[in-house]
Design an enzyme around this catalytic site. Sequence first.
Site, PDB file in Angstrom:
ATOM      1  N   GLU A 390      47.567   6.755   1.998  1.00 37.67           N
ATOM      2  CA  GLU A 390      47.772   6.553   3.435  1.00 37.67           C
ATOM      3  C   GLU A 390      46.712   7.266   4.264  1.00 37.67           C
ATOM      4  O   GLU A 390      46.242   6.732   5.256  1.00 37.67           O
ATOM      5  CB  GLU A 390      49.169   7.083   3.804  1.00 37.67           C
ATOM      6  CG  GLU A 390      49.505   7.079   5.284  1.00 37.67           C
ATOM      7  CD  GLU A 390      49.802   5.703   5.841  1.00 37.67           C
ATOM      8  OE1 GLU A 390      49.727   4.697   5.096  1.00 37.67           O
ATOM      9  OE2 GLU A 390      50.111   5.626   7.041  1.00 37.67           O
ATOM     10  N   THR A 516      46.865  -9.204  14.279  1.00 40.26           N
ATOM     11  CA  THR A 516      46.806  -7.983  13.467  1.00 40.26           C
ATOM     12  C   THR A 516      47.935  -7.916  12.447  1.00 40.26           C
ATOM     13  O   THR A 516      47.911  -7.079  11.552  1.00 40.26           O
ATOM     14  CB  THR A 516      46.765  -6.728  14.355  1.00 40.26           C
ATOM     15  OG1 THR A 516      46.368  -5.612  13.560  1.00 40.26           O
ATOM     16  CG2 THR A 516      48.123  -6.447  14.989  1.00 40.26           C
TER      17      THR A 516
END
Length: 528
Positions: A390, A516
């Site tokens: 992440e 997106t």
Amino acid sequence: MRQSIFITLALGLSGALALPQPEPGNGGGSGKPGSGKFPPSGGYGKGGSSQQRAQAVIDAFRFAWSGYSTFCFGHDELHPVSNTCGDSRNGWGASAVDALSTAVVMRQADIVKNITGFIPTVDFTKSSIPITVSLFETTIRYIGGMLAGHDLLTGPVSDLGISKSNIDALISQAVSLADSLKFAFNTPTGIPINDLWINNQSFEAGEVTNGLATIGTLVLEWQHLSDLTGNPEYGQLTQKAESFLLNPKPASSVPFPGLTGTNVDVRTGLFQDALGSWNGGDDSAYEYYLKFFVYDSDADNYRNRWTTAADSTIKHLASHPSSRPDLTFLASFNGTDLIFESQHLTCFDGGNFILGGNVLGRQDYIDFGLMLVDGCHDTYESDVTGIGPEAFSWNTTTLPANQTAFYERSGFWIQDGLYDLRPEVIESYYYAYRITRDSKYQDWAWEAFQAINATTRTNSGFSDVSNVNTPGGGQKGDLQESFLFAEVMKYSYLIFAEDAEYQVDFHGENQFVFNTEAHPLKVHGKPI
Ligand SMILES: *[C@@H]1O[C@H](CO)[C@@H](O)[C@H](O)[C@H]1NC(C)=O
Ligand SMILES: *[C@@H]1O[C@H](CO)[C@@H](O)[C@H](O)[C@H]1NC(C)=O
Ligand SMILES: *[C@@H]1O[C@H](CO)[C@@H](O)[C@H](O)[C@H]1NC(C)=O
Ligand SMILES: *[C@@H]1O[C@H](CO)[C@@H](O)[C@H](O)[C@H]1NC(C)=O
Ligand SMILES: *[C@@H]1O[C@H](CO)[C@@H](O)[C@H](O)[C@H]1NC(C)=O
Ligand SMILES: *[C@@H]1O[C@H](CO)[C@@H](O)[C@H](O)[C@H]1NC(C)=O
């Protein structure tokens, strides 16, 4: 999807969670750490044909759909370990709406019929869940999902037998939702508040700023809603807000031309800081400067805004880790000081530069984008699961002692080893493949998809995992975000799928542009 500032703030607290990397075993052919450590689990192998790989992605999509439908149909998401349900997106069926455009391009008619039959039953005027509505998340997942479903079902995929009334309802429900949300723009400047109580049409108490990404990731969906309905209001609201990003003030919040800080005061339209990046919280504003130009190729102001930011990014933010100068990551910045930190979310950047180079005829942008893709590939192949973390850093001042060897090999160290089913690395492989047609990127996507399948799969779906650099991925967190359906499954499928009008670079132009959340929207201007 790109994420909001709240994720960025949370990440700031995450510290070094990574476990030490076990020594690589037989590292496959390349000799690079990590490669070859995730053998194909489905028997397709590296040599599987594109058709077999595309079918394997459809199989995985149907498996996850079946788990969601069985346990949680109509809720926002399945908790795929406990088989309980979550409603993190106001309980309007986020996974179903997010899955629609993927089911359409995969031509899964039974699922498309189910979802398009469900959407007219949703009441988008009320939130029965006592949480605020995020204008940004709701726009990209729900409005984007419904409009893309409409565009595909009335365009290149009109032969699935979906009723006209259910297709029309995709527009009327998007209108209903936008009408419930539009009070967000009722501020002194017209810059919206993001967190909304829609039942009483009020703002979250005390909220007077909004972030770059949450302001700048609305214009594609809301303008498209205006273009489809003939009602200019939705586009006008978001264009007004966007004008404060196209001409950012004050100058002190623009440390490099086109690269801004993050928080904007909705009462004045002034940026409040000079802390910025292509990371979560900022990311998709840059993505949409380009994509709005792809949507409307007459929008020179958006094209110029993107190229200014892109040129500054190449000049000022491109950064090469000391241990791996062959790699390129994008640094963040506070004023003109660089911060050597990046995220999984940021890995859309390669695809964005490649798309920019494609539509502007600029090989230099494509070449730079491919370098970013290589860097993000390194964040996957360096970890024992074959999935990237992440959040990562290449700041050697803060390098934890127990990651020194990892940093020497990999060129980054892990700040947060979470993987929560994000798409951005595979998304950028998709653009790299479509625009170079180099099958290497298909192979990378296949490796990533197999790794995700092997590491995150549960009995009913796919879960976030806590540590991509430990065998098995560490703890499963029991969350299957709706973007698993919208994005990971879609890009993993489309990179192996046949050419089609909704694919990027279809016969040398883009007739659709992906929002997106990976929802393909039909462009409005002359395709470029
Ligand atoms: C590596 O060091 C960090 C920081 O001290 C620590 O939190 C982490 O648990 C360590 N990893 C292991 C497995 O020792
Ligand atoms: C995903 O995992 C399942 C279960 O192990 C397996 O049957 C399937 O072939 C795998 N698919 C891919 C693409 O690796
Ligand atoms: C869609 O599938 C779910 C789960 O099987 C079912 O409960 C629902 O009624 C179906 N909806 C439609 C419109 O087919
Ligand atoms: C609107 O509803 C929320 C949630 O119930 C509540 O916290 C808030 O105070 C209400 N705002 C106004 C202006 O009534
Ligand atoms: C960024 O710079 C400002 C002004 O110098 C400072 O107040 C702030 O703490 C810095 N933020 C970070 C995250 O470094
Ligand atoms: C590296 O970390 C140190 C300590 O937090 C910080 O002062 C410095 O600005 C960072 N440098 C970069 C380039 O990120």
